[in-house]
Scaffold this active site. Sequence first.
Site, PDB file in Angstrom:
ATOM      1  N   GLU A  57     -16.484  -8.534  -2.462  1.00  0.00           N
ATOM      2  CA  GLU A  57     -15.035  -8.384  -2.650  1.00  0.00           C
ATOM      3  C   GLU A  57     -14.281  -9.666  -2.298  1.00  0.00           C
ATOM      4  O   GLU A  57     -13.265  -9.993  -2.925  1.00  0.00           O
ATOM      5  CB  GLU A  57     -14.511  -7.206  -1.820  1.00  0.00           C
ATOM      6  CG  GLU A  57     -13.068  -6.900  -2.127  1.00  0.00           C
ATOM      7  CD  GLU A  57     -12.785  -5.417  -2.310  1.00  0.00           C
ATOM      8  OE1 GLU A  57     -13.724  -4.598  -2.199  1.00  0.00           O
ATOM      9  OE2 GLU A  57     -11.630  -5.074  -2.557  1.00  0.00           O
ATOM     10  N   TYR A  89      -0.365  -7.828  17.162  1.00  0.00           N
ATOM     11  CA  TYR A  89       0.797  -7.220  17.819  1.00  0.00           C
ATOM     12  C   TYR A  89       1.120  -7.931  19.132  1.00  0.00           C
ATOM     13  O   TYR A  89       2.177  -7.718  19.711  1.00  0.00           O
ATOM     14  CB  TYR A  89       0.545  -5.723  18.052  1.00  0.00           C
ATOM     15  CG  TYR A  89       0.214  -5.002  16.760  1.00  0.00           C
ATOM     16  CD1 TYR A  89       1.221  -4.635  15.873  1.00  0.00           C
ATOM     17  CD2 TYR A  89      -1.109  -4.749  16.390  1.00  0.00           C
ATOM     18  CE1 TYR A  89       0.925  -4.022  14.666  1.00  0.00           C
ATOM     19  CE2 TYR A  89      -1.420  -4.136  15.185  1.00  0.00           C
ATOM     20  CZ  TYR A  89      -0.390  -3.774  14.330  1.00  0.00           C
ATOM     21  OH  TYR A  89      -0.688  -3.179  13.131  1.00  0.00           O
ATOM     22  N   CYS A 145       0.871  -1.175   0.000  1.00  0.00           N
ATOM     23  CA  CYS A 145       0.000   0.000   0.000  1.00  0.00           C
ATOM     24  C   CYS A 145       0.904   1.219   0.000  1.00  0.00           C
ATOM     25  O   CYS A 145       2.007   1.159   0.542  1.00  0.00           O
ATOM     26  CB  CYS A 145      -0.866   0.012   1.257  1.00  0.00           C
ATOM     27  SG  CYS A 145      -2.033   1.387   1.270  1.00  0.00           S
ATOM     28  N   LYS A 186     -11.671  -5.254   4.220  1.00  0.00           N
ATOM     29  CA  LYS A 186     -11.025  -4.232   5.050  1.00  0.00           C
ATOM     30  C   LYS A 186     -11.970  -3.051   5.167  1.00  0.00           C
ATOM     31  O   LYS A 186     -12.304  -2.407   4.164  1.00  0.00           O
ATOM     32  CB  LYS A 186      -9.707  -3.804   4.426  1.00  0.00           C
ATOM     33  CG  LYS A 186      -9.019  -2.670   5.171  1.00  0.00           C
ATOM     34  CD  LYS A 186      -7.637  -2.400   4.614  1.00  0.00           C
ATOM     35  CE  LYS A 186      -6.971  -1.240   5.311  1.00  0.00           C
ATOM     36  NZ  LYS A 186      -5.639  -0.965   4.775  1.00  0.00           N
ATOM     37  N   CYS A 234      -4.110   5.896   0.167  1.00  0.00           N
ATOM     38  CA  CYS A 234      -3.649   4.555  -0.225  1.00  0.00           C
ATOM     39  C   CYS A 234      -3.487   4.405  -1.731  1.00  0.00           C
ATOM     40  O   CYS A 234      -3.181   3.318  -2.224  1.00  0.00           O
ATOM     41  CB  CYS A 234      -4.591   3.499   0.334  1.00  0.00           C
ATOM     42  SG  CYS A 234      -4.692   3.538   2.133  1.00  0.00           S
ATOM     43  N   CYS A 268       0.240   4.300   1.352  1.00  0.00           N
ATOM     44  CA  CYS A 268      -0.104   5.389   2.277  1.00  0.00           C
ATOM     45  C   CYS A 268       1.076   5.893   3.115  1.00  0.00           C
ATOM     46  O   CYS A 268       1.113   7.063   3.487  1.00  0.00           O
ATOM     47  CB  CYS A 268      -1.301   5.037   3.153  1.00  0.00           C
ATOM     48  SG  CYS A 268      -1.068   3.614   4.214  1.00  0.00           S
ATOM     49  N   LYS A 293     -10.607  -7.433   8.366  1.00  0.00           N
ATOM     50  CA  LYS A 293      -9.925  -6.428   9.171  1.00  0.00           C
ATOM     51  C   LYS A 293     -10.840  -5.243   9.417  1.00  0.00           C
ATOM     52  O   LYS A 293     -11.432  -4.767   8.442  1.00  0.00           O
ATOM     53  CB  LYS A 293      -8.687  -5.996   8.393  1.00  0.00           C
ATOM     54  CG  LYS A 293      -7.894  -4.896   8.994  1.00  0.00           C
ATOM     55  CD  LYS A 293      -6.763  -4.528   8.102  1.00  0.00           C
ATOM     56  CE  LYS A 293      -6.132  -3.293   8.686  1.00  0.00           C
ATOM     57  NZ  LYS A 293      -5.289  -2.609   7.800  1.00  0.00           N
TER      58      LYS A 293
HETATM   59  C1  PBG Z   1      -2.286   0.408   5.086  1.00  0.00           C
HETATM   60  C2  PBG Z   1      -2.674  -0.302   6.349  1.00  0.00           C
HETATM   61  C3  PBG Z   1      -3.330   0.184   7.496  1.00  0.00           C
HETATM   62  C4  PBG Z   1      -3.357  -0.865   8.408  1.00  0.00           C
HETATM   63  C5  PBG Z   1      -2.751  -1.952   7.797  1.00  0.00           C
HETATM   64  N1  PBG Z   1      -2.352  -1.593   6.519  1.00  0.00           N
HETATM   65  C6  PBG Z   1      -3.831   1.532   7.800  1.00  0.00           C
HETATM   66  C7  PBG Z   1      -5.048   2.046   7.197  1.00  0.00           C
HETATM   67  O1  PBG Z   1      -5.695   1.434   6.339  1.00  0.00           O
HETATM   68  O2  PBG Z   1      -5.362   3.172   7.545  1.00  0.00           O
HETATM   69  C8  PBG Z   1      -3.928  -0.806   9.800  1.00  0.00           C
HETATM   70  C9  PBG Z   1      -3.403  -1.824  10.755  1.00  0.00           C
HETATM   71  C10 PBG Z   1      -3.707  -1.587  12.199  1.00  0.00           C
HETATM   72  O3  PBG Z   1      -4.463  -0.689  12.598  1.00  0.00           O
HETATM   73  O4  PBG Z   1      -3.148  -2.334  12.999  1.00  0.00           O
HETATM   74  N2  PBG Z   1      -3.306   0.857   4.298  1.00  0.00           N
END
Ligand code: PBG
Length: 353
Positions: free
Chosen positions: A259, A339, A117, A221, A127, A119, A274
């Site tokens: 999706e 984590y 990604c 997501k 992103c 970002c 997620k």
């Molecule tokens: C990248 C990405 C994000 C997370 C994982 N990959 C941030 C987002 O989409 O803003 C979030 C992971 C987390 O909060 O632990 N796009």
Amino acid sequence: MPDRLRRLRRTPQLRELVRETSVRPKDLIYPIFVREGIRSPEPIDSMPGQFRLPIGAVGNLACEAYELGIGALLIFGLPSKKDERATEAYNPNGVVQNAIRAAKDSCPEMVVMTDVCVCAYTPHGHCGILGGTSTPQPPSSVSGRALVTPGATNRETEEWGSEVLNDETLPLLAEMAVSHARAGADVVGPSSMMDHQVRALREGLDRNGFGNTAIMAYSAKFASGFYGPFRDAADSAPSHGDRSSYQHDAANARHARLELLEDVEEGADILMVKPGLAYLDIIRMARETADLPIAAYNVSGEYSMVKAAAERGWLDEPRIVLETMTAFKRAGANLIITYHAKDAAKWMRGGED
Ligand code: PBG
């Protein structure tokens, strides 16, 4: 129907014998943050116990995680330069590419995954790359205005025409994934939520001789407040607007299912849901929708909530964490991105409490 369900709960051995769900360290994927240009680990304030690591620390960490039995590492990078085309994201000597090599040099058996990604690599923190004119069209009085105004609010950018460009972003994502594969990544994880990101990566990888590199698709997501601490950790918060024009709406399960199905069609090897805890219904749905491995991402906000409560003595941290992981598995996940992975692996080895 047994009239006494408690019969099987009498002793730890009986409970163990009939337990339906279990979590092992091998089910866990540990996300790490690697920062270019630092010499020692930097604690992440919003995620107690987590650090931004220098590249030099990655090798040891990979070995430590492997010895704990953790299934995989998931690498996020913080580059020292950002630009509109996210150049550092696909630099062969970029922070993630170097971190992959460091992990594989020290511990070749450790499964290495990456996040694909842009970002963290663009100054605006979106992103995808920006440009174009969005609908609705700008009011005629401001139609000559620059597309992206520093400090513009969400409302301004929506109405005045900056847009995250889908198809223009896809080649960048593919190039990023190929550079990760070239550095030795086993699995790449497209997380930008551009439509057809999985197909773009699969085609790019295959064309470049990486037919064996797997794709873990961030399929379901959702646009979520639970990513707050991560954006602080990865320095990837959008400078204007939010991610709701590309991530799923928290209210929409059926749309997320579309999706999931699309990503299976496009060649995903693992599907991800997620965040995790507030989306257990989606994990179950993903399990019932596809026979691919399902990963649940126990995201930063979920981690930090538990840490904050545990620091105050309000919750028993190991108990809460293992219970949460069991819930992900019970809902249908095979893999858990968390984590807490290192601590949880240690607690699991300590046996039942
Ligand atoms: C990248 C990405 C994000 C997370 C994982 N990959 C941030 C987002 O989409 O803003 C979030 C992971 C987390 O909060 O632990 N796009």
